[in-house]
Enzyme design. Structure first.
Site, mmCIF file in Angstrom:
data_model
loop_
_atom_site.group_PDB
_atom_site.id
_atom_site.type_symbol
_atom_site.label_atom_id
_atom_site.label_comp_id
_atom_site.label_asym_id
_atom_site.label_seq_id
_atom_site.Cartn_x
_atom_site.Cartn_y
_atom_site.Cartn_z
ATOM 1 N N GLY A 1 10.525 42.580 59.728
ATOM 2 C CA GLY A 1 9.874 41.290 60.335
ATOM 3 C C GLY A 1 9.486 40.384 59.631
ATOM 4 O O GLY A 1 9.487 38.978 60.047
ATOM 5 N N PHE B 1 10.816 45.060 61.965
ATOM 6 C CA PHE B 1 9.985 45.998 61.691
ATOM 7 C C PHE B 1 9.934 45.971 60.201
ATOM 8 O O PHE B 1 10.681 45.762 59.412
ATOM 9 C CB PHE B 1 10.442 47.286 62.288
ATOM 10 C CG PHE B 1 9.599 48.729 61.697
ATOM 11 C CD1 PHE B 1 8.385 48.761 62.644
ATOM 12 C CD2 PHE B 1 9.881 49.213 60.728
ATOM 13 C CE1 PHE B 1 7.724 49.958 62.106
ATOM 14 C CE2 PHE B 1 9.146 50.273 60.353
ATOM 15 C CZ PHE B 1 7.966 50.595 61.226
ATOM 16 N N CYS B 2 8.279 45.936 59.805
ATOM 17 C CA CYS B 2 7.856 46.087 58.350
ATOM 18 C C CYS B 2 8.695 45.016 57.643
ATOM 19 O O CYS B 2 8.325 43.521 57.948
ATOM 20 C CB CYS B 2 8.547 47.441 57.631
ATOM 21 S SG CYS B 2 7.401 47.891 56.253
ATOM 22 N N ILE B 3 9.100 45.150 56.525
ATOM 23 C CA ILE B 3 9.764 43.937 55.641
ATOM 24 C C ILE B 3 10.905 43.288 56.506
ATOM 25 O O ILE B 3 11.009 42.035 56.478
ATOM 26 C CB ILE B 3 10.256 44.789 54.238
ATOM 27 C CG1 ILE B 3 10.453 43.214 53.606
ATOM 28 C CG2 ILE B 3 11.455 45.415 54.489
ATOM 29 C CD1 ILE B 3 10.864 43.695 52.238
ATOM 30 N N LEU C 1 6.966 44.186 64.735
ATOM 31 C CA LEU C 1 6.151 45.686 64.691
ATOM 32 C C LEU C 1 5.829 45.926 63.282
ATOM 33 O O LEU C 1 6.811 45.881 62.232
ATOM 34 C CB LEU C 1 6.995 46.826 65.182
ATOM 35 C CG LEU C 1 7.649 46.723 66.761
ATOM 36 C CD1 LEU C 1 8.291 47.612 67.134
ATOM 37 C CD2 LEU C 1 6.383 46.627 67.711
#
Length: 185
Positions: free
Chosen positions: A50, A46-48, A74
């Site tokens: 990812g 998720f976010c960084i 995501l």
């Protein structure tokens, strides 16, 4: 299993992207495989996280490490060719200024990043609440994203500099062999 990173202080100044991969997801994957007695794991970034997961997948491929069965992303950027509005803050001069700031403290304060993101959506994230709460005296409506935005984390100097340069400035993650981690392209 969920991995979240520690809020770094000066002692993390020299931690780079490889350190985050090695001491974070790579170690976690080894522990999970051992605890569950499995050969592979399914992952979600998720976010960084990812972006770090995509980097780990590339590193693992170069190392012929097949411990990740699947990856789900995501709100994660892998191709930074169009990073959106945040691009107004990303150029060589801005990064050099941030690096000077980080050099003195050893990290970039999470509040600095939060204010940068908030300024991109000032009408939604700043002014509407100022007008409704301060000028009109109305209590703000609970809003999950605002809570999430206020939960900022510091970024260690070396890792943040690498991340800004390799991802945002040069978009190296999509270029085969452009990023070298632990002497591995």
């Amino acid at each position: 299993f969920i991995i979240s990173w520690v809020n770094p202080d000066r002692s993390f100044a020299e931690k780079g992207l490889f350190d985050y991969l090695q001491q974070g997801p790579r170690t976690a994957i080894d522990v999970i495989k051992k605890q569950l007695k499995v050969a592979t794991v399914n992952t979600l970034g998720f976010c960084i996280g990812g972006t770090l997961l995509a980097t780990l997948l590339a590193y693992n491929k170069a190392q012929k490490d097949r411990s990740i069965n699947s990856a789900t992303f995501l709100a994660a950027m892998i191709d930074f060719s169009d990073p959106g509005d945040i691009a107004v803050f990303i150029d060589e001069q801005q990064i050099q200024k941030l690096e000077q700031e980080m050099k003195t403290k050893g990290y970039l304060a999470g509040a600095f990043m939060a204010s940068s993101f908030n300024s991109l959506r000032a009408n939604d994230l700043i002014w509407s609440f100022f007008i409704k709460n301060y000028l009109q005296g109305k209590n703000p409506v609970p809003f999950d994203i605002l809570y999430w935005n206020s939960d900022s984390t510091n970024m260690p100097a070396t890792m943040h500099s690498q991340y800004l340069r390799w991802m945002y400035l040069h978009n190296d993650l999509i270029k085969p062999g452009a990023i070298h981690l632990n002497n591995t392209p």
